[in-house]
Design a protein around this motif. Structure first.
Motif, PDB file in Angstrom:
ATOM      1  N   ARG A 251       0.762  -1.215   0.044  1.00  0.00           N
ATOM      2  CA  ARG A 251       0.005   0.093  -0.084  1.00  0.00           C
ATOM      3  C   ARG A 251       0.777   1.395   0.112  1.00  0.00           C
ATOM      4  O   ARG A 251       1.971   1.109   0.264  1.00  0.00           O
ATOM      5  N   HIS A 252       0.320   2.394  -0.532  1.00  0.00           N
ATOM      6  CA  HIS A 252       0.932   3.653  -0.529  1.00  0.00           C
ATOM      7  C   HIS A 252       0.518   4.365   1.017  1.00  0.00           C
ATOM      8  O   HIS A 252      -0.593   4.292   1.230  1.00  0.00           O
ATOM      9  N   ALA A 253       1.716   4.381   1.565  1.00  0.00           N
ATOM     10  CA  ALA A 253       1.444   5.602   2.950  1.00  0.00           C
ATOM     11  C   ALA A 253       0.642   6.742   2.567  1.00  0.00           C
ATOM     12  O   ALA A 253       0.995   7.229   1.510  1.00  0.00           O
ATOM     13  N   PRO A 254      -0.078   7.256   3.433  1.00  0.00           N
ATOM     14  CA  PRO A 254      -0.582   8.481   3.438  1.00  0.00           C
ATOM     15  C   PRO A 254       0.450   9.412   3.118  1.00  0.00           C
ATOM     16  O   PRO A 254       1.482   9.336   3.859  1.00  0.00           O
ATOM     17  N   GLY A 255       0.272  10.507   2.162  1.00  0.00           N
ATOM     18  CA  GLY A 255       1.362  11.399   1.882  1.00  0.00           C
ATOM     19  C   GLY A 255       2.626  10.930   1.148  1.00  0.00           C
ATOM     20  O   GLY A 255       3.939  11.139   1.362  1.00  0.00           O
ATOM     21  N   PHE A 256       2.510   9.875   0.703  1.00  0.00           N
ATOM     22  CA  PHE A 256       3.512   8.872  -0.128  1.00  0.00           C
ATOM     23  C   PHE A 256       4.351   9.722  -0.825  1.00  0.00           C
ATOM     24  O   PHE A 256       5.763   9.902  -0.955  1.00  0.00           O
ATOM     25  N   ARG A 257       3.564  10.761  -1.883  1.00  0.00           N
ATOM     26  CA  ARG A 257       4.738  11.222  -2.830  1.00  0.00           C
ATOM     27  C   ARG A 257       5.368  12.484  -1.985  1.00  0.00           C
ATOM     28  O   ARG A 257       6.724  12.384  -2.432  1.00  0.00           O
ATOM     29  N   PRO A 258       4.825  13.331  -1.330  1.00  0.00           N
ATOM     30  CA  PRO A 258       5.630  14.185  -0.453  1.00  0.00           C
ATOM     31  C   PRO A 258       6.730  13.644   0.192  1.00  0.00           C
ATOM     32  O   PRO A 258       7.792  14.224   0.564  1.00  0.00           O
ATOM     33  N   CYS A 259       6.653  12.515   0.919  1.00  0.00           N
ATOM     34  CA  CYS A 259       7.568  11.773   1.690  1.00  0.00           C
ATOM     35  C   CYS A 259       8.578  11.354   0.852  1.00  0.00           C
ATOM     36  O   CYS A 259       9.875  11.535   1.224  1.00  0.00           O
ATOM     37  N   MET A 260       8.324  10.827  -0.170  1.00  0.00           N
ATOM     38  CA  MET A 260       9.474  10.280  -1.100  1.00  0.00           C
ATOM     39  C   MET A 260      10.246  11.342  -1.673  1.00  0.00           C
ATOM     40  O   MET A 260      11.544  11.386  -1.882  1.00  0.00           O
ATOM     41  N   ARG A 261       9.557  12.381  -2.092  1.00  0.00           N
ATOM     42  CA  ARG A 261      10.366  13.593  -2.577  1.00  0.00           C
ATOM     43  C   ARG A 261      11.538  14.144  -1.400  1.00  0.00           C
ATOM     44  O   ARG A 261      12.403  14.562  -1.760  1.00  0.00           O
ATOM     45  N   LEU A 262      10.692  14.426  -0.075  1.00  0.00           N
ATOM     46  CA  LEU A 262      11.410  14.822   0.972  1.00  0.00           C
ATOM     47  C   LEU A 262      12.959  13.844   1.116  1.00  0.00           C
ATOM     48  O   LEU A 262      13.894  14.400   1.453  1.00  0.00           O
ATOM     49  N   LEU A 263      12.578  12.578   1.197  1.00  0.00           N
ATOM     50  CA  LEU A 263      13.871  11.776   1.348  1.00  0.00           C
ATOM     51  C   LEU A 263      15.101  12.089   0.317  1.00  0.00           C
ATOM     52  O   LEU A 263      16.054  12.140   0.792  1.00  0.00           O
ATOM     53  N   GLU A 264      14.409  12.313  -0.926  1.00  0.00           N
ATOM     54  CA  GLU A 264      15.301  12.479  -1.776  1.00  0.00           C
ATOM     55  C   GLU A 264      16.075  14.104  -1.659  1.00  0.00           C
ATOM     56  O   GLU A 264      17.504  14.305  -1.994  1.00  0.00           O
ATOM     57  N   VAL A 265      15.560  14.985  -1.106  1.00  0.00           N
ATOM     58  CA  VAL A 265      16.059  16.294  -0.831  1.00  0.00           C
ATOM     59  C   VAL A 265      16.998  15.979   0.641  1.00  0.00           C
ATOM     60  O   VAL A 265      17.862  16.698   0.389  1.00  0.00           O
ATOM     61  N   LEU A 266      16.612  15.119   1.441  1.00  0.00           N
ATOM     62  CA  LEU A 266      17.532  15.200   2.633  1.00  0.00           C
ATOM     63  C   LEU A 266      18.805  14.496   2.717  1.00  0.00           C
ATOM     64  O   LEU A 266      19.941  14.670   3.191  1.00  0.00           O
ATOM     65  N   ARG A 267      18.872  13.377   1.714  1.00  0.00           N
ATOM     66  CA  ARG A 267      19.959  12.784   1.436  1.00  0.00           C
ATOM     67  C   ARG A 267      21.209  13.273   1.521  1.00  0.00           C
ATOM     68  O   ARG A 267      22.196  12.943   2.187  1.00  0.00           O
ATOM     69  N   PRO A 268      21.803  14.244   0.871  1.00  0.00           N
ATOM     70  CA  PRO A 268      23.196  14.863   0.653  1.00  0.00           C
ATOM     71  C   PRO A 268      23.361  15.444   2.234  1.00  0.00           C
ATOM     72  O   PRO A 268      24.338  15.611   2.661  1.00  0.00           O
ATOM     73  N   TRP A 269      22.340  15.815   3.083  1.00  0.00           N
ATOM     74  CA  TRP A 269      22.694  16.568   4.283  1.00  0.00           C
ATOM     75  C   TRP A 269      22.889  15.693   5.511  1.00  0.00           C
ATOM     76  O   TRP A 269      22.957  16.097   6.609  1.00  0.00           O
ATOM     77  N   SER A 270      22.810  14.399   5.256  1.00  0.00           N
ATOM     78  CA  SER A 270      23.033  13.578   6.780  1.00  0.00           C
ATOM     79  C   SER A 270      24.599  13.276   6.787  1.00  0.00           C
ATOM     80  O   SER A 270      25.327  12.672   5.820  1.00  0.00           O
ATOM     81  N   MET A 271      25.152  13.558   7.899  1.00  0.00           N
ATOM     82  CA  MET A 271      26.648  13.676   8.123  1.00  0.00           C
ATOM     83  C   MET A 271      26.993  12.756   9.239  1.00  0.00           C
ATOM     84  O   MET A 271      28.032  13.020   9.765  1.00  0.00           O
ATOM     85  N   LEU A 272      26.247  11.709   9.475  1.00  0.00           N
ATOM     86  CA  LEU A 272      26.705  10.830  10.583  1.00  0.00           C
ATOM     87  C   LEU A 272      28.327  10.194  10.509  1.00  0.00           C
ATOM     88  O   LEU A 272      28.860  10.294  11.420  1.00  0.00           O
ATOM     89  N   GLU A 273      28.437   9.679   9.399  1.00  0.00           N
ATOM     90  CA  GLU A 273      30.008   9.153   8.983  1.00  0.00           C
ATOM     91  C   GLU A 273      30.912  10.134   9.248  1.00  0.00           C
ATOM     92  O   GLU A 273      32.024   9.832   9.913  1.00  0.00           O
TER      93      GLU A 273
END
Ligand SMILES: [Zn+2]
Lengths: 199, 205
Positions: A126-148
């Motif tokens: 199933r598609h989660a509610p807000g599937f499309r904005p959630c997927m877009r947000l994941l793509e935007v966030l990817r370069p900004w995670s700096m745990l390593e």
């Protein structure tokens, strides 16, 4: 699968290819510029969900359990991920404290939250509610995670203090290492498979 | 035979979900994820140039101003970025000194040179070594955030070394400028569109 998700466009040079069936360790590269076009996802939906939930627990752990201990004569000290962020925040450079909070806590936490949300629904096709904005947000966030980068920072801090102060790694450091490793797997490009799997 | 380009098939790449959006009905938004579609990233050259220049300006105080203030019972001292690399080197930790030097000098300088070269070559419509330039851009994406190292080390050291009146470590303004340099160069890299490299010299492939 719709007509044009059979096609892949190279992000780097705009070349168009037909999607090929790939074997487990096969990768498709762009013939024009050499960029990676496609590979088989490393993880299934169930595996990604389990590892995302694990990553969430580890992130909470590193926020509240020390990453490093220090000892000087009769005194000792320790710091968690949250302590390091707050230390910058309370100093004269609080803007960097906020930047650091985003890079090592807020962005990873949001990524994990979104992943768990999307994958929990995807398990039942199933598609989660807000599937499309959630997927877009994941793509935007990817370069900004700096745990390593923070992980390497802990190593540098140990060496910088050597000679003046005794240091010891704490459980949080190992949790952090596992967490940054997990994030590479779960928050990487594999989530994009949901676009095709759920249509 | 090289593959066709997206516009030759009347397709457009959606930058958010990587879908090959058909442009027959000239949609403004991706039919799959509804993100705004652009033929090339908007104002890529102007934005990248502005962000790179701003980063270059901040890189000066980032190197001149102290990043860390150390206070002990007997004396106070401040360290700049290069100073802390030298300190590690002299203490014999040449490997960590090298890591820190790479992250705080090597990576930013590489980014400035590479972004400058990409901007100038695209602006001049050069069609030479396009594959290598694309690879250079991917390298920029990969190394972008490792320069945050100095900022995180400062935060961690400040949190660790707090002995009240006996001594402590505090961050200083250099960290602020250095962090800004990293964020600005990352934004500059993200605003650049590597497809511009391939927009020239299509006819002689
Ligand atoms: Zn390509």
């Amino acid at each position: 699968m719709s007509e044009s998700s059979r096609l892949i466009i190279c992000e780097y040079c705009d070349s168009v290819y037909e999607r090929q069936q790939l074997g487990t360790h096969q990768r498709a590269h762009c013939r024009r510029c050499g960029a990676l076009l496609d590979r088989r996802p490393w993880l299934t939906v169930d595996q990604s969900l389990a590892l995302s939930a694990t990553a969430g627990l580890l992130l909470a752990f590193v926020c509240f359990y020390p990453v490093l201990y220090i000892y000087v004569r009769d005194q000792s000290g320790s710091a968690t991920l949250l302590d390091a962020v707050l230390a910058l925040f309370n100093g004269p450079v609080s803007v960097m404290g906020m930047t650091m909070a985003c890079a090592v806590i807020l962005v990873p936490a949001t990524q994990i939250g979104l992943l768990v949300w999307l994958l929990a629904f995807a398990r039942n096709q199933r598609h989660a509610p807000g599937f499309r904005p959630c997927m877009r947000l994941l793509e935007v966030l990817r370069p900004w995670s700096m745990l390593e980068v923070f992980l390497l920072g802990a190593l540098v801090a140990v060496v910088k203090l050597t000679g003046r102060i005794d240091t010891a790694p704490a459980a949080g450091l190992f949790a952090l290492a596992t967490l940054s490793f997990l994030m590479v797997g779960v928050a990487g490009r594999d989530v994009r498979m949901l676009w095709d799997q759920l249509s | 035979m090289m593959p066709p380009f997206a516009d030759q098939l009347n397709l457009r790449l959606c930058h958010r979900c990587k879908y090959a959006s058909p442009m027959a009905e000239d949609p403004r938004h991706c039919t799959r994820c509804q993100a705004r579609l652009h033929y090339r990233k908007p104002d890529a050259i102007a934005r990248t140039a502005a962000l790179t220049l701003a980063a270059l300006v901040f890189y000066i105080p980032a190197n001149l101003l102290p990043i860390i203030h150390t206070r002990t019972l007997h004396h106070d001292s401040t360290t700049t970025i290069l100073g802390s690399v030298m300190e590690l080197w002299q203490a014999g930790a040449w490997d960590i000194a090298l890591v820190l030097f790479t992250a705080s000098v090597g990576v930013p300088v590489t980014k400035f040179l590479a972004l400058g070269y990409l901007l100038v070559s695209v602006q001049r419509r050069s069609d030479r070594s396009r594959k290598e330039r694309t690879r250079l851009y991917r390298l920029l994406e990969l190394i972008g955030y490792w320069s945050m190292l100095d900022v995180f080390v400062a935060g961690l050291l400040t949190a660790l070394v707090q002995f009240g009146p006996l001594g402590g470590i505090e961050p200083r303004a250099g960290i602020l400028y250095f962090g800004l340099v990293v964020v600005l160069t990352m934004m500059a890299t993200l605003s650049f569109d590597p497809r511009l490299i391939w927009d020239t010299g299509r006819s002689n492939e």
